[in-house]
Scaffold this motif. Structure first.
Motif, PDB file in Angstrom:
ATOM      1  N   PRO A 178       2.342   0.114 -11.179  1.00 22.82           N
ATOM      2  CA  PRO A 178       3.032  -0.855 -10.892  1.00 22.82           C
ATOM      3  C   PRO A 178       2.602  -2.282 -10.406  1.00 22.82           C
ATOM      4  O   PRO A 178       3.433  -3.299 -10.567  1.00 22.82           O
ATOM      5  N   GLU A 179       1.403  -2.344  -9.888  1.00 22.49           N
ATOM      6  CA  GLU A 179       0.652  -3.448  -9.533  1.00 22.49           C
ATOM      7  C   GLU A 179      -0.176  -3.922 -10.429  1.00 22.49           C
ATOM      8  O   GLU A 179      -0.824  -4.737 -10.137  1.00 22.49           O
ATOM      9  N   GLY A 180      -0.291  -3.359 -11.637  1.00 26.73           N
ATOM     10  CA  GLY A 180      -1.113  -3.925 -12.648  1.00 26.73           C
ATOM     11  C   GLY A 180      -2.516  -3.545 -12.694  1.00 26.73           C
ATOM     12  O   GLY A 180      -3.211  -3.911 -13.649  1.00 26.73           O
ATOM     13  N   ASN A 181      -2.697  -2.492 -12.014  1.00 27.06           N
ATOM     14  CA  ASN A 181      -4.081  -1.691 -12.309  1.00 27.06           C
ATOM     15  C   ASN A 181      -4.330  -1.195 -13.354  1.00 27.06           C
ATOM     16  O   ASN A 181      -3.408  -0.019 -13.755  1.00 27.06           O
ATOM     17  N   GLU A 182      -5.398  -1.196 -14.235  1.00 24.52           N
ATOM     18  CA  GLU A 182      -5.311  -0.520 -15.477  1.00 24.52           C
ATOM     19  C   GLU A 182      -5.879   0.854 -15.209  1.00 24.52           C
ATOM     20  O   GLU A 182      -6.794   0.906 -14.442  1.00 24.52           O
ATOM     21  N   PHE A 183      -5.480   1.581 -16.124  1.00 21.20           N
ATOM     22  CA  PHE A 183      -6.173   3.060 -16.156  1.00 21.20           C
ATOM     23  C   PHE A 183      -5.960   3.634 -17.510  1.00 21.20           C
ATOM     24  O   PHE A 183      -5.045   3.370 -18.363  1.00 21.20           O
ATOM     25  N   CYS A 184      -6.749   4.779 -17.576  1.00 22.93           N
ATOM     26  CA  CYS A 184      -6.522   5.362 -18.980  1.00 22.93           C
ATOM     27  C   CYS A 184      -6.196   6.621 -18.889  1.00 22.93           C
ATOM     28  O   CYS A 184      -6.427   7.136 -17.776  1.00 22.93           O
ATOM     29  N   ALA A 185      -5.232   7.066 -20.025  1.00 18.78           N
ATOM     30  CA  ALA A 185      -4.646   8.411 -19.691  1.00 18.78           C
ATOM     31  C   ALA A 185      -5.124   9.138 -21.172  1.00 18.78           C
ATOM     32  O   ALA A 185      -4.950   8.725 -22.298  1.00 18.78           O
ATOM     33  N   PHE A 186      -5.692  10.284 -20.941  1.00 18.27           N
ATOM     34  CA  PHE A 186      -6.337  11.282 -21.781  1.00 18.27           C
ATOM     35  C   PHE A 186      -5.341  12.186 -22.138  1.00 18.27           C
ATOM     36  O   PHE A 186      -4.816  12.938 -21.050  1.00 18.27           O
ATOM     37  N   PRO A 187      -5.043  12.673 -23.501  1.00 18.82           N
ATOM     38  CA  PRO A 187      -4.307  14.006 -23.628  1.00 18.82           C
ATOM     39  C   PRO A 187      -4.893  15.332 -23.200  1.00 18.82           C
ATOM     40  O   PRO A 187      -6.289  15.246 -22.926  1.00 18.82           O
ATOM     41  N   ALA A 202       0.333   4.117  -3.063  1.00 15.76           N
ATOM     42  CA  ALA A 202       0.219   5.439  -2.522  1.00 15.76           C
ATOM     43  C   ALA A 202       1.149   6.696  -3.062  1.00 15.76           C
ATOM     44  O   ALA A 202       0.896   7.481  -3.597  1.00 15.76           O
ATOM     45  N   THR A 203       2.442   6.045  -2.756  1.00 15.18           N
ATOM     46  CA  THR A 203       3.693   7.030  -2.931  1.00 15.18           C
ATOM     47  C   THR A 203       3.517   7.143  -4.468  1.00 15.18           C
ATOM     48  O   THR A 203       4.022   8.248  -5.014  1.00 15.18           O
ATOM     49  N   TRP A 204       3.533   6.091  -5.294  1.00 18.55           N
ATOM     50  CA  TRP A 204       3.701   6.075  -6.723  1.00 18.55           C
ATOM     51  C   TRP A 204       2.674   7.003  -7.281  1.00 18.55           C
ATOM     52  O   TRP A 204       2.770   8.080  -8.163  1.00 18.55           O
ATOM     53  N   TRP A 205       1.521   6.757  -6.844  1.00 17.31           N
ATOM     54  CA  TRP A 205       0.054   7.618  -7.394  1.00 17.31           C
ATOM     55  C   TRP A 205       0.372   8.909  -6.946  1.00 17.31           C
ATOM     56  O   TRP A 205       0.012   9.885  -7.880  1.00 17.31           O
ATOM     57  N   ALA A 206       0.684   9.262  -5.592  1.00 16.37           N
ATOM     58  CA  ALA A 206       1.075  10.804  -5.332  1.00 16.37           C
ATOM     59  C   ALA A 206       2.140  11.435  -6.234  1.00 16.37           C
ATOM     60  O   ALA A 206       1.886  12.691  -6.457  1.00 16.37           O
ATOM     61  N   GLY A 207       2.937  10.858  -6.726  1.00 11.90           N
ATOM     62  CA  GLY A 207       4.119  11.064  -7.573  1.00 11.90           C
ATOM     63  C   GLY A 207       3.330  11.680  -8.883  1.00 11.90           C
ATOM     64  O   GLY A 207       3.839  12.410  -9.758  1.00 11.90           O
ATOM     65  N   VAL A 208       2.111  10.707  -9.452  1.00 12.86           N
ATOM     66  CA  VAL A 208       1.341  11.192 -10.480  1.00 12.86           C
ATOM     67  C   VAL A 208       0.657  12.087 -10.497  1.00 12.86           C
ATOM     68  O   VAL A 208       0.507  13.137 -11.333  1.00 12.86           O
ATOM     69  N   VAL A 209      -0.438  12.330  -9.411  1.00 13.34           N
ATOM     70  CA  VAL A 209      -1.515  13.218  -9.427  1.00 13.34           C
ATOM     71  C   VAL A 209      -1.380  14.236  -8.253  1.00 13.34           C
ATOM     72  O   VAL A 209      -2.302  15.013  -7.954  1.00 13.34           O
ATOM     73  N   GLY A 210      -0.264  14.192  -7.544  1.00 11.31           N
ATOM     74  CA  GLY A 210       0.148  14.974  -6.418  1.00 11.31           C
ATOM     75  C   GLY A 210      -0.448  14.609  -5.058  1.00 11.31           C
ATOM     76  O   GLY A 210      -1.169  13.397  -5.020  1.00 11.31           O
ATOM     77  N   GLY A 211      -0.730  15.373  -4.097  1.00  6.88           N
ATOM     78  CA  GLY A 211      -1.372  14.915  -2.690  1.00  6.88           C
ATOM     79  C   GLY A 211      -0.348  14.495  -1.721  1.00  6.88           C
ATOM     80  O   GLY A 211       0.753  14.398  -1.958  1.00  6.88           O
ATOM     81  N   THR A 212      -1.051  14.432  -0.505  1.00  8.27           N
ATOM     82  CA  THR A 212      -0.115  13.921   0.682  1.00  8.27           C
ATOM     83  C   THR A 212      -0.535  12.635   0.950  1.00  8.27           C
ATOM     84  O   THR A 212      -1.670  11.931   0.985  1.00  8.27           O
ATOM     85  N   PRO A 223       0.796  -1.277   0.044  1.00  5.48           N
ATOM     86  CA  PRO A 223       0.005  -0.135   0.024  1.00  5.48           C
ATOM     87  C   PRO A 223       0.691   1.284  -0.017  1.00  5.48           C
ATOM     88  O   PRO A 223       0.391   2.146  -0.798  1.00  5.48           O
ATOM     89  N   LEU A 224       1.895   1.282   0.769  1.00  7.90           N
ATOM     90  CA  LEU A 224       2.768   2.585   0.765  1.00  7.90           C
ATOM     91  C   LEU A 224       3.316   2.791  -0.478  1.00  7.90           C
ATOM     92  O   LEU A 224       3.426   4.023  -1.082  1.00  7.90           O
ATOM     93  N   ALA A 225       3.977   1.822  -1.082  1.00  5.15           N
ATOM     94  CA  ALA A 225       4.722   2.144  -2.274  1.00  5.15           C
ATOM     95  C   ALA A 225       3.556   2.399  -3.376  1.00  5.15           C
ATOM     96  O   ALA A 225       3.798   3.460  -4.251  1.00  5.15           O
ATOM     97  N   VAL A 256      -7.434   5.389  -1.046  1.00  2.00           N
ATOM     98  CA  VAL A 256      -7.061   4.388  -0.084  1.00  2.00           C
ATOM     99  C   VAL A 256      -6.375   3.233  -0.741  1.00  2.00           C
ATOM    100  O   VAL A 256      -7.206   2.459  -1.638  1.00  2.00           O
ATOM    101  N   PHE A 257      -5.119   2.629  -0.439  1.00  3.70           N
ATOM    102  CA  PHE A 257      -4.540   1.431  -0.759  1.00  3.70           C
ATOM    103  C   PHE A 257      -4.658   0.577   0.421  1.00  3.70           C
ATOM    104  O   PHE A 257      -3.850   0.702   1.671  1.00  3.70           O
TER     105      PHE A 257
END
Length: 233
Positions: free
Chosen positions: A219-228, A136-146, A132-134, A168-169
């Motif tokens: 990094p854990e294989g959760n699919e997501f879509c990224a829009f320009p 949350a840290t990765w996604w905070a690096g993508v979308v910001g936040g604490t 979970p910590l890894a 929450v992870f």
């Protein structure tokens, strides 16, 4: 910040029925999104919630729900949700003060009792995780936040574009084995997802004429879509 949280997408065998169910759960409106898909739109113009796209897929739901919403009830119990079509899976017990329910296609979600000063409706997006910590840290690096680290889970607050209180992870022992039925989308800051891939995302599919977005996995294989980014003007 590489991207902003955009919205949620829910796979469905029957998007019309499932979209109607979630519209009842969230006191929202359901709209025809074309191609047999539907969209659950917030009813209030001042709502912090985003639309949820309900997309028709050929494959059936299998396995545990690894991504779900937590809802704050308007009442002391989920009787209104049950009357609207939810099915009860588990009552509160011990330290777990919430009810676990499922929608008509078996997707789990949690309902928490009303709390003074708390807005009814979704307040957390919850994702099962091996680390979970890894995550949350990765996604905070993508979308910001604490990032907030707890013993069994880690969460993000204040992420760019995120409409609810916490992302929450939660630590679970079982690995991810199938595609998530519920996933999230992001809006990129740059025209392409190069920074995301450099940060550790995996590219699963390039855009094509019928789908102008990239499909990636975290990094854990959760699919997501990224829009320009949206064009200006």
């Amino acid at each position: 910040m590489i991207a902003r949280f955009k919205d949620l997408c829910l796979d469905a065998a029957d998007p019309l029925a499932l979209g109607g169910f979630w519209a009842r759960m969230l006191d929202a409106d359901v709209a025809d999104a074309g191609d047999d898909d539907t969209r659950v739109d917030p009813r209030s113009a001042g709502s912090p919630a985003e639309s949820i796209w309900v997309n028709k897929v050929p494959e059936p739901r299998v396995g545990k729900t690894r991504v779900h919403l937590d809802l704050r009830l308007a009442d002391a119990d989920p009787a209104a949700l049950l009357a609207a079509g939810a099915r009860l899976v588990r009552e509160p017990a011990g330290a777990a003060t919430w009810w676990v329910l499922v929608d008509p296609e078996g997707n789990e979600f949690c309902a928490f009792p009303a709390r003074e000063g708390a807005r009814p409706g979704p307040f957390e997006l919850v994702v099962d995780s091996a680390d979970p910590l890894a995550q949350a840290t990765w996604w905070a690096g993508v979308v910001g936040g604490t990032v907030e680290d707890e013993s069994s889970h880690a969460g993000i607050s204040g992420a760019a574009g995120f409409p609810w209180d916490y992302w929450v992870f939660v630590g679970v022992p079982e690995p991810k084995t199938v595609k998530n039925r519920l996933h999230w989308d992001v809006d990129l800051v740059d025209p392409e997802p190069t920074a995301l891939i450099d940060a550790g995302a995996t590219l699963l599919r390039e855009p094509h004429p019928q789908a102008r977005w990239w499909v990636l996995a975290d990094p854990e294989g959760n699919e997501f879509c990224a829009f320009p980014p949206h064009p200006i003007g």
